[in-house]
Write a protein that holds these residues in place. Sequence first.
Motif, PDB file in Angstrom:
ATOM      1  N   ARG A   1      -4.236   2.052   8.848  1.00 12.53           N
ATOM      2  CA  ARG A   1      -3.044   2.725   8.356  1.00 12.53           C
ATOM      3  C   ARG A   1      -3.050   2.812   6.826  1.00 12.53           C
ATOM      4  O   ARG A   1      -2.469   3.715   6.246  1.00 12.53           O
ATOM      5  CB  ARG A   1      -1.808   1.945   8.817  1.00 12.53           C
TER       6      ARG A   1
ATOM      7  N   THR B   1      -1.708  15.922  19.317  1.00 16.84           N
ATOM      8  CA  THR B   1      -2.817  14.979  19.342  1.00 16.84           C
ATOM      9  C   THR B   1      -3.971  15.598  20.120  1.00 16.84           C
ATOM     10  O   THR B   1      -3.791  16.021  21.252  1.00 16.84           O
ATOM     11  CB  THR B   1      -2.380  13.685  20.039  1.00 16.84           C
TER      12      THR B   1
ATOM     13  N   VAL C   1       0.866  -1.171   0.000  1.00 18.58           N
ATOM     14  CA  VAL C   1       0.000   0.000   0.000  1.00 18.58           C
ATOM     15  C   VAL C   1       0.907   1.226   0.000  1.00 18.58           C
ATOM     16  O   VAL C   1       1.830   1.297   0.802  1.00 18.58           O
ATOM     17  CB  VAL C   1      -0.869  -0.002   1.273  1.00 18.58           C
TER      18      VAL C   1
ATOM     19  N   GLU D   1      -0.024  11.605  15.008  1.00 19.53           N
ATOM     20  CA  GLU D   1       1.376  11.529  15.406  1.00 19.53           C
ATOM     21  C   GLU D   1       1.462  11.593  16.911  1.00 19.53           C
ATOM     22  O   GLU D   1       1.716  12.643  17.490  1.00 19.53           O
ATOM     23  CB  GLU D   1       2.172  12.685  14.783  1.00 19.53           C
TER      24      GLU D   1
ATOM     25  N   ALA E   1       4.924  -2.884  11.762  1.00 19.72           N
ATOM     26  CA  ALA E   1       4.079  -1.795  12.246  1.00 19.72           C
ATOM     27  C   ALA E   1       4.457  -0.469  11.610  1.00 19.72           C
ATOM     28  O   ALA E   1       3.644   0.450  11.542  1.00 19.72           O
ATOM     29  CB  ALA E   1       4.144  -1.698  13.769  1.00 19.72           C
ATOM     30  N   ASP E   2       5.703  -0.331  11.195  1.00 19.64           N
ATOM     31  CA  ASP E   2       6.053   0.918  10.502  1.00 19.64           C
ATOM     32  C   ASP E   2       7.061   0.699   9.394  1.00 19.64           C
ATOM     33  O   ASP E   2       7.892  -0.143   9.497  1.00 19.64           O
ATOM     34  CB  ASP E   2       6.593   1.938  11.489  1.00 19.64           C
TER      35      ASP E   2
ATOM     36  N   GLN F   1      -7.332  14.549   5.482  1.00 21.55           N
ATOM     37  CA  GLN F   1      -6.964  15.968   5.336  1.00 21.55           C
ATOM     38  C   GLN F   1      -8.123  16.772   4.774  1.00 21.55           C
ATOM     39  O   GLN F   1      -8.408  17.884   5.234  1.00 21.55           O
ATOM     40  CB  GLN F   1      -5.728  16.106   4.445  1.00 21.55           C
TER      41      GLN F   1
ATOM     42  N   PRO G   1       2.876   7.380   2.349  1.00 22.86           N
ATOM     43  CA  PRO G   1       3.803   8.504   2.339  1.00 22.86           C
ATOM     44  C   PRO G   1       4.098   8.970   3.769  1.00 22.86           C
ATOM     45  O   PRO G   1       3.431   9.881   4.263  1.00 22.86           O
ATOM     46  CB  PRO G   1       3.023   9.566   1.567  1.00 22.86           C
TER      47      PRO G   1
ATOM     48  N   GLY H   1       5.041  12.634   4.144  1.00 25.63           N
ATOM     49  CA  GLY H   1       3.917  13.528   3.847  1.00 25.63           C
ATOM     50  C   GLY H   1       2.952  13.603   5.011  1.00 25.63           C
ATOM     51  O   GLY H   1       2.479  14.675   5.362  1.00 25.63           O
ATOM     52  N   ARG H   2       2.715  12.414   5.616  1.00 30.58           N
ATOM     53  CA  ARG H   2       1.750  12.409   6.717  1.00 30.58           C
ATOM     54  C   ARG H   2       2.288  13.224   7.887  1.00 30.58           C
ATOM     55  O   ARG H   2       1.587  13.975   8.529  1.00 30.58           O
ATOM     56  CB  ARG H   2       1.480  10.977   7.156  1.00 30.58           C
ATOM     57  N   ARG H   3       3.570  13.041   8.144  1.00 30.33           N
ATOM     58  CA  ARG H   3       4.165  13.753   9.257  1.00 30.33           C
ATOM     59  C   ARG H   3       3.973  15.264   9.077  1.00 30.33           C
ATOM     60  O   ARG H   3       3.655  15.976  10.018  1.00 30.33           O
ATOM     61  CB  ARG H   3       5.650  13.432   9.325  1.00 30.33           C
TER      62      ARG H   3
ATOM     63  N   VAL I   1      -4.142   9.289   3.560  1.00 28.34           N
ATOM     64  CA  VAL I   1      -4.169  10.470   4.430  1.00 28.34           C
ATOM     65  C   VAL I   1      -5.059  11.552   3.855  1.00 28.34           C
ATOM     66  O   VAL I   1      -5.673  12.322   4.589  1.00 28.34           O
ATOM     67  CB  VAL I   1      -2.755  11.077   4.571  1.00 28.34           C
TER      68      VAL I   1
ATOM     69  N   GLY J   1       1.721  16.743   7.009  1.00 23.59           N
ATOM     70  CA  GLY J   1       0.335  17.163   6.860  1.00 23.59           C
ATOM     71  C   GLY J   1      -0.525  16.881   8.072  1.00 23.59           C
ATOM     72  O   GLY J   1      -1.512  17.571   8.309  1.00 23.59           O
ATOM     73  N   GLY J   2      -0.175  15.873   8.838  1.00 24.13           N
ATOM     74  CA  GLY J   2      -1.007  15.474   9.971  1.00 24.13           C
ATOM     75  C   GLY J   2      -0.980  16.511  11.079  1.00 24.13           C
ATOM     76  O   GLY J   2      -0.132  17.409  11.087  1.00 24.13           O
TER      77      GLY J   2
END
Lengths: 312, 285
Positions: B172, A29, A14, B109, A311-312, B180, A17, A20-22, B176, A24-25
């Motif tokens: 996961r 929290t 899958v 995150e 997991a990552d 967004q 990115p 990118g997530r880091r 994303v 854009g997210g």
Amino acid sequence: MAVLTTDARRTTPVPTPPRGRRAGGPRRTPPLVLAFVLVPLLAEAVWVFWPALQGFYLALTSWDGVSAPRFVGLANFREMAHDDVFRTAAVDTVLWLVLFGGLSALLGLATALLLQQERRGVGFYRAALFLPVVFSLVATALVWQAIYQPDGVLNQLLQSVGLGSLRHAWLADQDTALYAVIVPALWRQIGYVMVLYLAGLKGIDPALYEAAKVDGAGRWQAFRHVTLPQLRSVNAVVLSVIVIDSLRSFDVVWSLTRGGPYHSSELLSTYMYSTAFQSLRLGYGSALAVVIFVLAFGVIASYLVRAFREAD
Amino acid sequence: MTTPQTSDAALRRRRLSTAGFHAGAGALSLLWLLPIVLVLVTSLRSFDDIAAHGLGSWPRSFTLGNFRQAWVDGGQQRALVNSLLVTVPCVVVTLALAAMAAFGLSRYEMPFRRTLLLLMLGGNLLPPQILLIPVSKLSEILGVYDTLPALIGVQIGFGVGFYVFVLHGFMRSIPVEIQQAAVVDGAGPWQIFWRIILPLTRPALAALSALSFTWIFNDLLWAITVLRTDTRMPITAALIGLQGQYVSMWNVIAAGSVIAAAPTVAVFLRFQRHFVAGLNLGAVK
């Protein structure tokens, strides 16, 4: 279906990115999300983590469950060295692991190979082999107890084919009890392992077999050099399932023999249960649980390392 | 391309291999189904019939009385209700909690998220034996020993880690950008969770529900650890009780086994596809 397996996920990655997530997210929290994680964690902490820590402590005590636990250090573990029942249970657990584990892996793979092609009627065969997986081990055990009875089906069958001399009280004989218990456990487990292998086989790229054919490989060579290597990650999964299930095995033995006769089908798990809750030696029972934990830990650790990578 | 003769031979060979396949696979399935057929037949025979002719003989009687006996006198009705009272809330709450945690861990995150995830999974992989004594004492301290809430509590606590792990992997893989876009539209975390992520996770949730239903329903070890009173026991423990109560009355015991297996078999037949998908999702277990 196959897309969901860990195995297939690797072959059809899958697109993730992470950078990118880091970026854009959300930076922080939100409190609600924090609560989302902390509430389940709390539930697990109360019913699992805290009891586990206590379990390790109790292994160092002598406790009857009524008066206060008395700290005895490693005395419980020293006692095990001279405990014949413990030795029997440990040997039986290893036997269980090898026989139940080994056979369910082998036969699971064999049935998956047999039933992997999409032919007419194959769905029925798969369902038939798979059906026992949904039975409780208790119900499974009772069914087989009827089969093993002195006047049960197995003995009648032996009689009718002229092998009457082999008639036996299968569960009441120290020499056969453990093996008689393994059979129902296998009957139930093989379908499960088969499903895992079926998904794994489905994930193999047919082009590999084409290539092997072009290179002049026969059936056996294709199996040996294409199928087996491609199944490596499923094998790892099956191995962890088997070891963990073997060490946890309890229901089937408890409902068939309760570890008897004379502890001949005793596993560490049944011995732990009867020591703790029937003999009320809670400290010694905890120490036995620690032994089970240590045996399982090797598998769990290697499994977690794998999960960590995934997991990552 | 080929002469008629060779194509004839190929056809014959193919037919032969098909027949061989069906013979082998059919025999295997028959062998597998035989114990199930045996218990079904036994549950319909009378005690006198079995006593006179043995368990393995051809049935000479037919009665539904065994089911009545197991259901009413044997307490299976109450036990089945107990089992459902434990299983249904457990499945719902465990999956709800697991979905929440997986959402947090996979979509934000958060500090230590990987450690938390593996900690939770690790809890589920512990051999339950190490927890039995402390859990039974804990339920005494909490004043819930020998009640169904104790069983529900421990089932949730012990199960949640595994479902978090599986759902995390599933969530996961949701792009994303979807999230967004929702953030840009002003959606809060709850709305993102409820309206976007959860609907997209439905296949995984369906699979895990089918699977966890059978696991929790079939459990014996936790039940006999935190429960004591016979009337509160779930069906697995009651079945063992039935075996003691009706020693060698195989007709009643078989009927009890059929009752105990019926709900999970029904779930399996109804959700077979989800169920198998769930095992593969959970292949990691």
